[in-house]
Motif scaffolding. Sequence first.
Motif, short mmCIF file in Angstrom:
data_model
loop_
_atom_site.label_atom_id
_atom_site.label_comp_id
_atom_site.label_asym_id
_atom_site.label_seq_id
_atom_site.Cartn_x
_atom_site.Cartn_y
_atom_site.Cartn_z
N GLU A 1 -11.31 -53.05 -4.75
CA GLU A 1 -11.46 -54.40 -5.31
C GLU A 1 -10.21 -55.24 -5.02
O GLU A 1 -10.31 -56.41 -4.64
CB GLU A 1 -11.69 -54.30 -6.82
N PHE A 2 -9.04 -54.63 -5.18
CA PHE A 2 -7.79 -55.35 -4.91
C PHE A 2 -7.69 -55.69 -3.42
O PHE A 2 -7.30 -56.80 -3.05
CB PHE A 2 -6.60 -54.50 -5.35
N GLY A 3 -8.06 -54.72 -2.57
CA GLY A 3 -8.02 -54.96 -1.13
C GLY A 3 -8.97 -56.05 -0.69
O GLY A 3 -8.64 -56.88 0.16
N ALA A 4 -10.16 -56.08 -1.29
CA ALA A 4 -11.13 -57.11 -0.95
C ALA A 4 -10.64 -58.50 -1.38
O ALA A 4 -10.89 -59.49 -0.69
CB ALA A 4 -12.47 -56.80 -1.61
N ALA A 5 -9.93 -58.54 -2.49
CA ALA A 5 -9.46 -59.82 -3.00
C ALA A 5 -8.22 -60.33 -2.28
O ALA A 5 -8.07 -61.54 -2.05
CB ALA A 5 -9.16 -59.70 -4.50
N HIS A 6 -7.33 -59.41 -1.87
CA HIS A 6 -6.03 -59.84 -1.35
C HIS A 6 -5.75 -59.40 0.08
O HIS A 6 -4.76 -59.82 0.66
CB HIS A 6 -4.91 -59.31 -2.27
#
Length: 430
Positions: free
Chosen positions: A137-142
């Motif tokens: 989720e963090f990778g997809a967002a940032h």
Amino acid sequence: MNTRVCLVSPKPPMLQRARRLKLDVVCVYTPEEFRKLPVDAVHDEICLVLRHQSDPRELVDSVRALHDRTPFTAVLTVQEEGVITAALLNDALGLNGVSSETVALLTDKWRMRRHTAERGVSAVRAAVASSLADIKEFGAAHGYPLIAKPLGGSASVGIHKIESAEAAESVYAALSELDLRQFLLEEYLEGPEISVDALSFHGRHVPIAIADKITGTGFVEFGHAIPAQLDPSLEEEVCRTVSEFLDAVGLRDGLSHTELKLTPAGPRVVEGHNRRGGDRINTMTHAVHGIDLEEAGLAWAAGLLEPLTGRPAANGGAAVVFFEAEPGRLVAIEGADEARAHAGVVEFHLNFEVGQLIPRVRWSLDRAGYVVVTAETAQAARDLAQSLASQVRFVTEPDPAAEEDGARALRRYRDLVAELNQVPDVDALT
């Protein structure tokens, strides 16, 4: 009567500095720390040897009893493992040391990221995570790459770079093996890394040594050079960023060591500490800037130093480079005497003797040794140190006892991560 101070986990050089300053010293050690001291390390100093890191109440009571009879001017440490204990004692005795709130922010990296982001200081996108889904989720967002690391720790332990969503699963498995139920995710900061050692005087921060950093496998540091090669405008921006960071975390007095990345968007803080830098930075700072950080920090805490009016000029350059060695049983060391004899060498140290096992490098103390040199410039010092280090060869042979591919390797690394993670102890400060 001499000024009285309490030193937490002081090593022999710190005790020598205290004697030069004619301080009356009480030392606080764990049994393990005390057993490692050379037999002649302690002279007239009083030593309290207690298992204080798991339960500080007995320690606080013991030090308070001494303070009530003859008050301490300051409680101080320059060791990472001592910062929480020193903060607890400062609080209990009502002294003007670094506050518990500041130490909590510097120890707990997630707490620090949230705090500085709220104040718009060196903001870095970050989140606390506990699952593979959190990473993705963090990778997809940032975006990728990103960094995963323990919420607390030091010495470059447990840091992972995640290059893509496909790589997230293997990194999460590695984090799970280390029993990290929670970990910190951060955007990857592109650019060279530097560090700034400063001394603060009632909220006025004076940068002293700015060092270029040389990193190796797994983010372990393999060298530093002072002064960092920065153009004047970038150096000014770095100093301003450090001052803003120290203001944000509430550090008003004493030593600090701040690590930064020089990103395309400007300097960004990686982490900070209320102590001097390790890796022989004190030795190099003394050689280049004429200031012994440990002695200056101790003298300021004891009320024996006038505030510096500005950053001291550099006189030449200095560098440290750490030796690399193949894991195994050490059978010979070649080239050490010749390298040690070079006129530019200030310090030369080998961490292993023939017959000992050399482990795979997982953290700073696994490195095989180091050489510190001085030269006319930082670049010349760096080149010389790297050249001398390349001349030192550690000859090893395979040994089953040195193999760490199985459960023993994992156990060693897991224990190390747990030992260096002081975040569970932060609750005692807040």
